[in-house]
Write a protein that holds these residues in place. Structure first.
Motif, PDB file in Angstrom:
ATOM      1  N   ILE A 189     -14.274 -96.037 -52.027  1.00  0.00           N
ATOM      2  CA  ILE A 189     -13.647 -96.448 -50.767  1.00  0.00           C
ATOM      3  C   ILE A 189     -12.163 -96.715 -50.973  1.00  0.00           C
ATOM      4  CG2 ILE A 189     -13.606 -98.278 -49.028  1.00  0.00           C
ATOM      5  CD1 ILE A 189     -16.673 -98.510 -49.423  1.00  0.00           C
ATOM      6  N   ALA A 190     -11.809 -97.336 -52.079  1.00  0.00           N
ATOM      7  CA  ALA A 190     -10.396 -97.579 -52.382  1.00  0.00           C
ATOM      8  C   ALA A 190      -9.635 -96.263 -52.465  1.00  0.00           C
ATOM      9  CB  ALA A 190     -10.270 -98.359 -53.681  1.00  0.00           C
ATOM     10  N   ILE A 191     -10.209 -95.265 -53.111  1.00  0.00           N
ATOM     11  CA  ILE A 191      -9.565 -93.956 -53.231  1.00  0.00           C
ATOM     12  C   ILE A 191      -9.353 -93.329 -51.857  1.00  0.00           C
ATOM     13  CG2 ILE A 191      -9.965 -91.585 -54.014  1.00  0.00           C
ATOM     14  CD1 ILE A 191     -11.360 -92.856 -56.505  1.00  0.00           C
ATOM     15  N   VAL A 192     -10.357 -93.450 -50.992  1.00  0.00           N
ATOM     16  CA  VAL A 192     -10.254 -92.891 -49.639  1.00  0.00           C
ATOM     17  C   VAL A 192      -9.079 -93.504 -48.896  1.00  0.00           C
ATOM     18  CG1 VAL A 192     -11.395 -92.786 -47.392  1.00  0.00           C
ATOM     19  CG2 VAL A 192     -12.693 -92.285 -49.463  1.00  0.00           C
ATOM     20  N   PHE A 193      -8.953 -94.825 -48.943  1.00  0.00           N
ATOM     21  CA  PHE A 193      -7.859 -95.492 -48.228  1.00  0.00           C
ATOM     22  C   PHE A 193      -6.507 -95.161 -48.854  1.00  0.00           C
ATOM     23  CE2 PHE A 193     -11.193 -98.145 -46.312  1.00  0.00           C
ATOM     24  CZ  PHE A 193     -10.715 -98.243 -45.007  1.00  0.00           C
ATOM     25  N   LEU A 194      -6.435 -95.098 -50.175  1.00  0.00           N
ATOM     26  CA  LEU A 194      -5.173 -94.734 -50.824  1.00  0.00           C
ATOM     27  C   LEU A 194      -4.751 -93.326 -50.432  1.00  0.00           C
ATOM     28  CD1 LEU A 194      -5.828 -96.191 -54.386  1.00  0.00           C
ATOM     29  CD2 LEU A 194      -4.054 -96.976 -52.804  1.00  0.00           C
ATOM     30  N   VAL A 239     -11.085 -96.501 -62.995  1.00  0.00           N
ATOM     31  CA  VAL A 239     -11.732 -95.386 -62.303  1.00  0.00           C
ATOM     32  C   VAL A 239     -10.796 -94.784 -61.267  1.00  0.00           C
ATOM     33  CG1 VAL A 239     -13.574 -94.794 -60.670  1.00  0.00           C
ATOM     34  CG2 VAL A 239     -14.104 -96.153 -62.700  1.00  0.00           C
ATOM     35  N   VAL A 240     -10.128 -95.649 -60.504  1.00  0.00           N
ATOM     36  CA  VAL A 240      -9.205 -95.163 -59.480  1.00  0.00           C
ATOM     37  C   VAL A 240      -8.049 -94.406 -60.127  1.00  0.00           C
ATOM     38  CG1 VAL A 240      -7.676 -95.810 -57.587  1.00  0.00           C
ATOM     39  CG2 VAL A 240      -9.849 -97.021 -57.904  1.00  0.00           C
ATOM     40  N   ARG A 241      -7.483 -94.975 -61.184  1.00  0.00           N
ATOM     41  CA  ARG A 241      -6.350 -94.313 -61.855  1.00  0.00           C
ATOM     42  C   ARG A 241      -6.780 -92.967 -62.435  1.00  0.00           C
ATOM     43  NH1 ARG A 241      -5.679 -99.766 -64.389  1.00  0.00           N
ATOM     44  NH2 ARG A 241      -4.233-100.939 -63.046  1.00  0.00           N
ATOM     45  N   GLU A 242      -7.969 -92.930 -63.023  1.00  0.00           N
ATOM     46  CA  GLU A 242      -8.460 -91.677 -63.603  1.00  0.00           C
ATOM     47  C   GLU A 242      -8.667 -90.610 -62.538  1.00  0.00           C
ATOM     48  OE1 GLU A 242     -11.955 -92.780 -65.702  1.00  0.00           O
ATOM     49  OE2 GLU A 242     -10.868 -93.938 -67.228  1.00  0.00           O
ATOM     50  N   HIS A 243      -9.086 -91.033 -61.367  1.00  0.00           N
ATOM     51  CA  HIS A 243      -9.270 -90.069 -60.269  1.00  0.00           C
ATOM     52  C   HIS A 243      -7.955 -89.372 -59.952  1.00  0.00           C
ATOM     53  CE1 HIS A 243     -10.521 -88.377 -56.405  1.00  0.00           C
ATOM     54  NE2 HIS A 243      -9.383 -88.840 -55.920  1.00  0.00           N
ATOM     55  N   PHE A 244      -6.899 -90.152 -59.777  1.00  0.00           N
ATOM     56  CA  PHE A 244      -5.616 -89.549 -59.424  1.00  0.00           C
ATOM     57  C   PHE A 244      -4.991 -88.817 -60.610  1.00  0.00           C
ATOM     58  CE2 PHE A 244      -6.055 -92.739 -56.014  1.00  0.00           C
ATOM     59  CZ  PHE A 244      -5.934 -91.871 -54.932  1.00  0.00           C
ATOM     60  N   ALA A 245      -5.271 -89.286 -61.811  1.00  0.00           N
ATOM     61  CA  ALA A 245      -4.805 -88.552 -62.987  1.00  0.00           C
ATOM     62  C   ALA A 245      -5.458 -87.177 -63.045  1.00  0.00           C
ATOM     63  CB  ALA A 245      -5.108 -89.350 -64.260  1.00  0.00           C
ATOM     64  N   GLY A 246      -6.720 -87.104 -62.639  1.00  0.00           N
ATOM     65  CA  GLY A 246      -7.416 -85.822 -62.601  1.00  0.00           C
ATOM     66  C   GLY A 246      -6.786 -84.872 -61.602  1.00  0.00           C
ATOM     67  N   LEU A 247      -6.408 -85.410 -60.428  1.00  0.00           N
ATOM     68  CA  LEU A 247      -5.736 -84.576 -59.432  1.00  0.00           C
ATOM     69  C   LEU A 247      -4.385 -84.098 -59.940  1.00  0.00           C
ATOM     70  CD1 LEU A 247      -6.507 -86.528 -56.118  1.00  0.00           C
ATOM     71  CD2 LEU A 247      -7.706 -84.567 -57.083  1.00  0.00           C
ATOM     72  N   LEU A 248      -3.703 -84.961 -60.691  1.00  0.00           N
ATOM     73  CA  LEU A 248      -2.421 -84.592 -61.280  1.00  0.00           C
ATOM     74  C   LEU A 248      -2.615 -83.464 -62.295  1.00  0.00           C
ATOM     75  CD1 LEU A 248       0.631 -85.190 -61.636  1.00  0.00           C
ATOM     76  CD2 LEU A 248      -0.022 -86.874 -63.377  1.00  0.00           C
ATOM     77  N   ALA A 249      -3.640 -83.586 -63.117  1.00  0.00           N
ATOM     78  CA  ALA A 249      -3.906 -82.562 -64.135  1.00  0.00           C
ATOM     79  C   ALA A 249      -4.254 -81.220 -63.490  1.00  0.00           C
ATOM     80  CB  ALA A 249      -5.031 -83.020 -65.052  1.00  0.00           C
ATOM     81  N   LYS A 250      -4.921 -81.268 -62.340  1.00  0.00           N
ATOM     82  CA  LYS A 250      -5.285 -80.038 -61.638  1.00  0.00           C
ATOM     83  C   LYS A 250      -4.159 -79.520 -60.747  1.00  0.00           C
ATOM     84  CE  LYS A 250     -10.173 -81.365 -61.459  1.00  0.00           C
ATOM     85  NZ  LYS A 250     -11.279 -81.837 -60.583  1.00  0.00           N
ATOM     86  N   LYS A 251      -3.019 -80.230 -60.784  1.00  0.00           N
ATOM     87  CA  LYS A 251      -1.823 -79.869 -60.005  1.00  0.00           C
ATOM     88  C   LYS A 251      -2.054 -79.938 -58.501  1.00  0.00           C
ATOM     89  CE  LYS A 251       0.133 -77.037 -63.691  1.00  0.00           C
ATOM     90  NZ  LYS A 251       0.711 -75.735 -64.088  1.00  0.00           N
ATOM     91  N   ARG A 252      -2.996 -80.793 -58.105  1.00  0.00           N
ATOM     92  CA  ARG A 252      -3.182 -81.036 -56.675  1.00  0.00           C
ATOM     93  C   ARG A 252      -2.265 -82.155 -56.205  1.00  0.00           C
ATOM     94  NH1 ARG A 252      -9.608 -81.410 -56.330  1.00  0.00           N
ATOM     95  NH2 ARG A 252      -9.137 -82.063 -54.184  1.00  0.00           N
ATOM     96  N   ALA A 287     -17.747 -91.690 -51.922  1.00  0.00           N
ATOM     97  CA  ALA A 287     -16.987 -91.886 -50.690  1.00  0.00           C
ATOM     98  C   ALA A 287     -15.785 -90.961 -50.589  1.00  0.00           C
ATOM     99  CB  ALA A 287     -16.542 -93.350 -50.590  1.00  0.00           C
ATOM    100  N   GLN A 288     -15.189 -90.623 -51.735  1.00  0.00           N
ATOM    101  CA  GLN A 288     -14.002 -89.775 -51.709  1.00  0.00           C
ATOM    102  C   GLN A 288     -14.340 -88.303 -51.488  1.00  0.00           C
ATOM    103  OE1 GLN A 288     -15.246 -91.444 -54.246  1.00  0.00           O
ATOM    104  NE2 GLN A 288     -14.801 -90.539 -56.247  1.00  0.00           N
ATOM    105  N   VAL A 289     -15.644 -87.989 -51.452  1.00  0.00           N
ATOM    106  CA  VAL A 289     -16.080 -86.609 -51.252  1.00  0.00           C
ATOM    107  C   VAL A 289     -16.808 -86.439 -49.921  1.00  0.00           C
ATOM    108  CG1 VAL A 289     -17.577 -84.768 -52.138  1.00  0.00           C
ATOM    109  CG2 VAL A 289     -16.260 -86.188 -53.728  1.00  0.00           C
TER     110      VAL A 289
END
Length: 697
Positions: A304-309, A331-344, A431-433
């Protein structure tokens, strides 16, 4: 409107200038008048700077208005044959039939930020007003095919070097189009038409068509529309344009008459209708929300935190212990780090998002939030305690939201001094999916709170559906009966993998037993204990409890209904489970019988339908299409079947009622459950669909 010899014809049907029968009629009349007026030298078609046209009016599908003259193809032919040049002024969005109309114009001036698309395949259709024949002549066969088959939007600027784009306007679009029209010379007569452009099909194009055709034939669950669209585009390469248009029309008519298109169009309209709540509209005041608190840093809370961010909110994540908080923040930081690694995301975007995240162990950190969502353990007293703390910490006017999936929201609201500010925001995991958000209205939830919650859902890019209060709300209450019937099928003679395979082949994203293994069988175990205590007469198969007593909780324990081996995706059937089921049947004196896939599907899907009808009768769901949206967006129901309630209408409600009564009369049948809901019976008797329930006396 005349500008120095240029007639500007404005499409004016907010919000997206759908090409309804009325608009088509007025536009053709205006076009004829401009051609007859000697003062007019050129014509500009203009929507507005935001939208040229979103395409045909889907609300007219199924009525004679969709094809009543002037039809869209007739209008486009009139534009093509205009004696005076027609320039399309195309704003930021041009979709479907709107793009086909633009393709019929002699010239096209796009806003520099314009996006185009032909989304018809997402509705089980193909572009049926010339799109499959004209777009390849404008941008090439392969590019047109990609745009048509994907249904996605693309920047018009990507096609600046093609016949599609004559000019890109960086400032005033309408002024640029008028100026373009004014500069046209009579020397260019006859005016260029895309239909007259030759379409050269190279060997590579033919090979690409064969490749795509083979790929589409090998894909499941997509319906006939993509393959039909491919054949229509292929026809553009081998037939004269008029014959190609005839082929396009034939293929379109076949799709339009089919059940898949009806289902997909229903799903599209259902999602739009789901945001409408009687008594709440754009005039209902809402509460500004920019800073949000999330209580609980587990799987659901971090999601839910990821969704709001992602939606641009500031988020304060609260936990009761330091280690749990740090795990959640990680967990939240790793999620966005993953998006960064995928260049999203780029680094600046990632830093900006994480800069809006904070963590705390103290409820005082939520003293300036406008909304707080509790996402703690699904226990009534635990959640009531959290809501009391939030009530004390949050400022006046802030919203207190619960992410409960089954509990009584009214009992939760009573734990606070402001029940009017309490609402259910039931996110689905992860929730983020997951697209679905059930917005649960308590007995005293204020209109402003509901209006705010529904608009928040849109900002979060969720499909929001309003629900009343009951055990499980809409989705999980229906799911309970679906799972219960699947369990009783085990008692009758089926095996878990047969049931899963039958429903997955029919179109469900995941069978019931795979789903339980993924979610955790202990969750269902706890729910069954609670439901048995409340209703001792409710029938369940004992097999699921026996499974849990052996610690087979699913993927997380490596064993559930299936066995899960390290390094292998998915589970494999386990002989131990089959022996467990056989032993239980023997002890219970149950004689297994052969059960076909059709019966499995009927029982499980009709269980959803029957419970959905009861939810409508009780007023928990506002409309049958809302029930469909819940299952399409949250439970993997096949979109090509339109949702359980739409599917029941396609089967004929009288046939559904008859089949339920047959189930009820069988020896050992659960007559209590299979008694059709009274609403279902009344609709069947009057030959009415769910949308016409208001006609019942």
């Amino acid at each position: 409107m005349l500008h120095d010899g240029v007639a500007v014809l404005s499409l004016d049907r907010p919000p997206i200038n759908n090409l309804s029968f009325e608009l088509r009629t007025h536009l053709l009349q205006a076009l004829d008048a401009a051609n007859a007026d000697p003062a007019v030298e050129a014509i500009v078609l203009h929507g507005n700077d935001k939208v040229f046209s979103g395409g045909v009016d889907i609300n007219e599908f199924g009525s004679d208005l969709a094809t009543r003259s002037p039809s869209l193809p007739e209008l486009i032919r009139a534009v093509e044959n205009s004696r005076k040049p027609v320039v399309a002024a195309l704003g930021d969005l041009c979709l479907g039939g709107g793009l086909e109309l633009a393709l019929g114009c002699h010239y096209r001036v796009f806003s520099a930020s314009a996006r185009i698309g032909l989304p018809e395949v997402t509705l089980g259709l193909l572009p049926g007003a010339g799109g499959t024949q004209l777009l390849p002549r404008a941008i090439g066969l392969d590019a047109a095919l990609n745009l048509i088959l994907s249904g996605r939007q693309q920047a018009a600027a990507d096609f600046r070097d093609t016949a599609l784009v004559d000019e890109l306007a960086t400032e005033d679009l309408r002024a640029a189009a008028v100026d373009f029209a004014r500069r046209l010379s009579a020397d260019t007569v006859p005016w260029p038409r895309l239909r007259d452009r030759p379409l050269r099909v190279e060997v590579e194009d033919e090979l690409y068509i064969h490749f795509v055709r083979d790929r589409l034939k090998g894909q499941k669950g997509q319906g006939p529309a993509p393959l039909a669209a491919l054949e229509a585009v292929a026809a553009a390469g081998r037939l004269p344009v008029d014959e190609g248009l005839e082929e396009e029309g034939r293929l379109f008519a076949g799709l339009h008459a089919g059940p898949q298109s009806r289902a997909l169009c229903h799903a599209f309209l259902a999602e739009r209708a789901a945001g409408k709540i009687p008594g709440i509209d754009d005039s209902t005041p809402t509460i500004p929300v920019e800073r949000v608190g999330v209580v609980g840093a587990g799987t659901m809370g971090t999601g839910i935190a990821i969704v709001f961010l992602n939606a641009g909110f500031e988020v304060a994540l609260l936990e009761s212990g330091e280690q749990a908080l740090e795990r959640g923040l990680a967990v939240v930081r790793e999620h966005f780090a993953g998006l960064l690694a995928k260049k999203r995301l780029d680094q600046a975007q990632c830093d900006a998002l994480l800069g809006k995240l904070s963590g705390s162990l103290d409820y005082a950190a939520l003293g300036d939030v406008q909304l707080a969502v509790e996402a703690v353990f699904e226990d009534l007293e635990v959640k009531r305690q959290v809501l009391r703390r939030l009530d004390e910490a949050l400022p006046d006017g802030a919203i207190l939201a619960s992410n409960t999936s089954t509990l009584d929201l009214n009992l939760l609201a009573e734990a606070t001094s402001r029940p009017e500010s309490v609402v259910g925001l039931h996110f689905f995991s992860p929730a983020q999916v997951m697209r679905l958000l059930e917005v649960v209205r308590g007995r005293r939830t204020a209109d402003s709170v509901m209006a705010t919650a529904m608009r928040l859902g849109k900002r979060l890019q969720k499909v929001s559906v309003a629900s009343g209060v009951c055990d499980g709300f809409i989705g999980n209450r229906m799911l309970n009966e679906y799972l219960r019937v699947a369990g009783l099928l085990l008692d009758a003679g089926a095996l878990p993998w047969q049931i899963d395979r039958a429903l997955e082949t029919w179109g469900m994203a995941m069978g019931p037993f795979r789903m339980c293994d993924m979610a955790g069988n202990d969750i269902g175990w706890a729910i069954r204990k609670r439901q048995r205590a409340a209703d001792p007469g409710l029938r369940f198969s004992a097999t699921a409890d026996l499974l849990c007593e052996q610690g087979r909780f699913g993927q997380k324990t490596g064993k559930g209904w299936y066995r899960y081996e390290a390094g292998r995706r998915g589970g494999t059937p386990d002989p131990e489970v089959e022996r467990l089921i056989d032993a239980y049947r023997t002890r219970a004196g149950l004689l297994p019988r052969t059960i076909g896939d059709r019966e499995i599907v009927e029982r499980c899907i009709y269980a959803l339908v029957n419970e959905g009808a009861r939810l409508l009768e009780e007023g928990i769901a506002l409309r049958a299409s809302d029930v469909d949206v819940v299952y399409l967006a949250g439970y993997g129901f096949p979109r090509l079947r339109g949702g359980p309630m739409h599917y029941a209408e396609e089967q004929g409600l009288a046939n559904v009622v008859r089949r339920m009564r047959e189930f009820a009369c069988e020896e050992g049948g659960d007559a209590r459950f299979w008694t059709p809901a009274p609403l279902l019976v009344r609709l069947a008797e009057h030959d009415l669909g769910f949308g016409r329930a208001g006609e019942l006396q």
